[in-house]
Design an enzyme around this catalytic site. Sequence first.
Site, mmCIF file in Angstrom:
data_model
loop_
_atom_site.group_PDB
_atom_site.id
_atom_site.type_symbol
_atom_site.label_atom_id
_atom_site.label_comp_id
_atom_site.label_asym_id
_atom_site.label_seq_id
_atom_site.Cartn_x
_atom_site.Cartn_y
_atom_site.Cartn_z
ATOM 1 N N LYS A 31 0.849 -1.202 0.000
ATOM 2 C CA LYS A 31 0.000 0.000 0.000
ATOM 3 C C LYS A 31 0.882 1.250 0.000
ATOM 4 O O LYS A 31 1.756 1.392 0.857
ATOM 5 C CB LYS A 31 -0.907 0.021 1.231
ATOM 6 C CG LYS A 31 -1.770 1.293 1.305
ATOM 7 C CD LYS A 31 -2.842 1.182 2.365
ATOM 8 C CE LYS A 31 -2.419 1.658 3.732
ATOM 9 N NZ LYS A 31 -2.290 3.135 3.827
ATOM 10 N N PHE A 61 -9.602 9.481 -3.198
ATOM 11 C CA PHE A 61 -10.082 10.579 -4.048
ATOM 12 C C PHE A 61 -11.480 11.042 -3.628
ATOM 13 O O PHE A 61 -12.360 10.235 -3.329
ATOM 14 C CB PHE A 61 -10.151 10.126 -5.515
ATOM 15 C CG PHE A 61 -8.821 9.772 -6.116
ATOM 16 C CD1 PHE A 61 -7.657 10.447 -5.772
ATOM 17 C CD2 PHE A 61 -8.743 8.754 -7.056
ATOM 18 C CE1 PHE A 61 -6.443 10.109 -6.346
ATOM 19 C CE2 PHE A 61 -7.530 8.408 -7.631
ATOM 20 C CZ PHE A 61 -6.384 9.083 -7.281
ATOM 21 N N ILE A 64 -14.796 16.334 -8.059
ATOM 22 C CA ILE A 64 -15.883 16.236 -9.031
ATOM 23 C C ILE A 64 -15.647 14.992 -9.909
ATOM 24 O O ILE A 64 -14.510 14.537 -10.062
ATOM 25 C CB ILE A 64 -16.007 17.522 -9.900
ATOM 26 C CG1 ILE A 64 -14.709 17.788 -10.669
ATOM 27 C CG2 ILE A 64 -16.401 18.713 -9.019
ATOM 28 C CD1 ILE A 64 -14.839 18.921 -11.688
ATOM 29 N N PRO A 65 -16.749 14.437 -10.463
ATOM 30 C CA PRO A 65 -16.611 13.164 -11.185
ATOM 31 C C PRO A 65 -15.534 13.184 -12.283
ATOM 32 O O PRO A 65 -14.753 12.239 -12.407
ATOM 33 C CB PRO A 65 -18.016 12.954 -11.771
ATOM 34 C CG PRO A 65 -18.921 13.631 -10.790
ATOM 35 C CD PRO A 65 -18.164 14.844 -10.317
ATOM 36 N N THR A 67 -12.771 14.870 -12.528
ATOM 37 C CA THR A 67 -11.413 14.839 -11.974
ATOM 38 C C THR A 67 -11.072 13.449 -11.432
ATOM 39 O O THR A 67 -9.973 12.935 -11.657
ATOM 40 C CB THR A 67 -11.293 15.911 -10.860
ATOM 41 O OG1 THR A 67 -11.586 17.173 -11.449
ATOM 42 C CG2 THR A 67 -9.910 15.932 -10.241
ATOM 43 N N THR A 118 -12.338 6.180 10.371
ATOM 44 C CA THR A 118 -12.423 5.654 11.739
ATOM 45 C C THR A 118 -12.036 6.707 12.771
ATOM 46 O O THR A 118 -12.263 6.516 13.962
ATOM 47 C CB THR A 118 -11.530 4.411 11.914
ATOM 48 O OG1 THR A 118 -10.219 4.732 11.455
ATOM 49 C CG2 THR A 118 -12.068 3.227 11.142
ATOM 50 N N GLY A 209 1.015 -2.802 8.686
ATOM 51 C CA GLY A 209 2.204 -1.959 8.560
ATOM 52 C C GLY A 209 3.258 -2.321 9.569
ATOM 53 O O GLY A 209 4.086 -3.216 9.360
ATOM 54 N N ARG A 210 3.201 -1.623 10.725
ATOM 55 C CA ARG A 210 4.266 -1.749 11.718
ATOM 56 C C ARG A 210 4.562 -3.171 12.205
ATOM 57 O O ARG A 210 5.741 -3.477 12.431
ATOM 58 C CB ARG A 210 3.984 -0.796 12.890
ATOM 59 C CG ARG A 210 4.203 0.660 12.479
ATOM 60 C CD ARG A 210 3.514 1.627 13.389
ATOM 61 N NE ARG A 210 2.054 1.559 13.227
ATOM 62 C CZ ARG A 210 1.193 2.300 13.905
ATOM 63 N NH1 ARG A 210 1.633 3.164 14.809
ATOM 64 N NH2 ARG A 210 -0.101 2.192 13.690
HETATM 65 O O1 C5P Z 1 1.179 0.125 11.073
HETATM 66 P P1 C5P Z 1 -0.264 -0.268 10.941
HETATM 67 O O2 C5P Z 1 -0.460 -1.770 10.776
HETATM 68 O O3 C5P Z 1 -1.136 0.315 12.025
HETATM 69 O O4 C5P Z 1 -0.690 0.392 9.555
HETATM 70 C C1 C5P Z 1 -2.017 0.366 9.108
HETATM 71 C C2 C5P Z 1 -2.162 1.114 7.808
HETATM 72 O O5 C5P Z 1 -3.551 1.211 7.498
HETATM 73 C C3 C5P Z 1 -1.637 2.547 7.867
HETATM 74 O O6 C5P Z 1 -1.155 2.870 6.556
HETATM 75 C C4 C5P Z 1 -2.864 3.350 8.207
HETATM 76 O O7 C5P Z 1 -2.812 4.665 7.729
HETATM 77 C C5 C5P Z 1 -3.957 2.571 7.474
HETATM 78 N N1 C5P Z 1 -5.280 2.765 8.037
HETATM 79 C C6 C5P Z 1 -5.592 2.459 9.354
HETATM 80 N N2 C5P Z 1 -6.842 2.662 9.843
HETATM 81 C C7 C5P Z 1 -7.779 3.156 9.060
HETATM 82 C C8 C5P Z 1 -7.508 3.471 7.744
HETATM 83 C C9 C5P Z 1 -6.231 3.260 7.262
HETATM 84 O O8 C5P Z 1 -4.729 1.998 10.082
HETATM 85 N N3 C5P Z 1 -8.976 3.318 9.541
#
Ligand code: C5P
Length: 233
Positions: A31, A61, A64-65, A67, A118, A209-210
Amino acid sequence: MAELIVALDVQSREEAVEKVKLIGEPVGFYKIGLELFTAEGPDVVKAVKDLGKKVFLDLKFHDIPRTVERAVRSGGKLGVDLMTIHSVGGRAMIAAAHEAAAEFGAAAPKILAVTVLTSLDQTDLADVGIVGRTPAEQVAAMAKFATENGADGLVCSPMEVGALSRSLAAGTLFVTPGVRPAGSAVGDQKRIATPADAVRDGATHLVVGRPILAAADPVAAARAIRAEMDAAR
Ligand code: C5P
């Protein structure tokens, strides 16, 4: 089988390429979000694609549609596999995104809709004029609206994915961040689920991610999550 997507939350193209090469075979999907894309632009997408990986371009995004249609077309030309839009952009905007993606035939990027961020609670929704619905009701309503108007799937929290996957058409994609393997650091995530729970609840893609990028051994961390996902089917 659900797919594992690693959130490339790094600041430079060099760092992104280094992480993708380091993690290697266990992860085939990354991502790229606003931070990295704003810093490095399409080059970083091309670099990840050149390493043979799929790309989820998460730029959410909302315009407007016309774009949004043109931006989705640009993403399609880059070869991205998933893109995000805001469902509150309206019917015509969602349809325009769908139509631009469809021009790429078998290689069409899938369009995911964000329902309610969220980070927003009931008071935040009231501030922007959404009254008479709880956040959960707004999520359900926008999920239905977005998928009926051309979105291929939704970005949803682990708390939402069960109800949404039971109520929406088969084939809808459910892309779920906030996933933490048992025992890993929660960080700033508040509503979390294990990879196995998310898959059992109907997630088709997990964004992590982490727990992978910050692990002492990212390859082993990715393999462990993958194994947990596969065992949960
Ligand atoms: O490091 P971690 O596993 O928390 O990363 C989750 C990824 O998902 C990050 O890129 C974060 O911005 C994204 N994300 C999230 N919660 C959301 C929407 C997106 O953690 N509600």
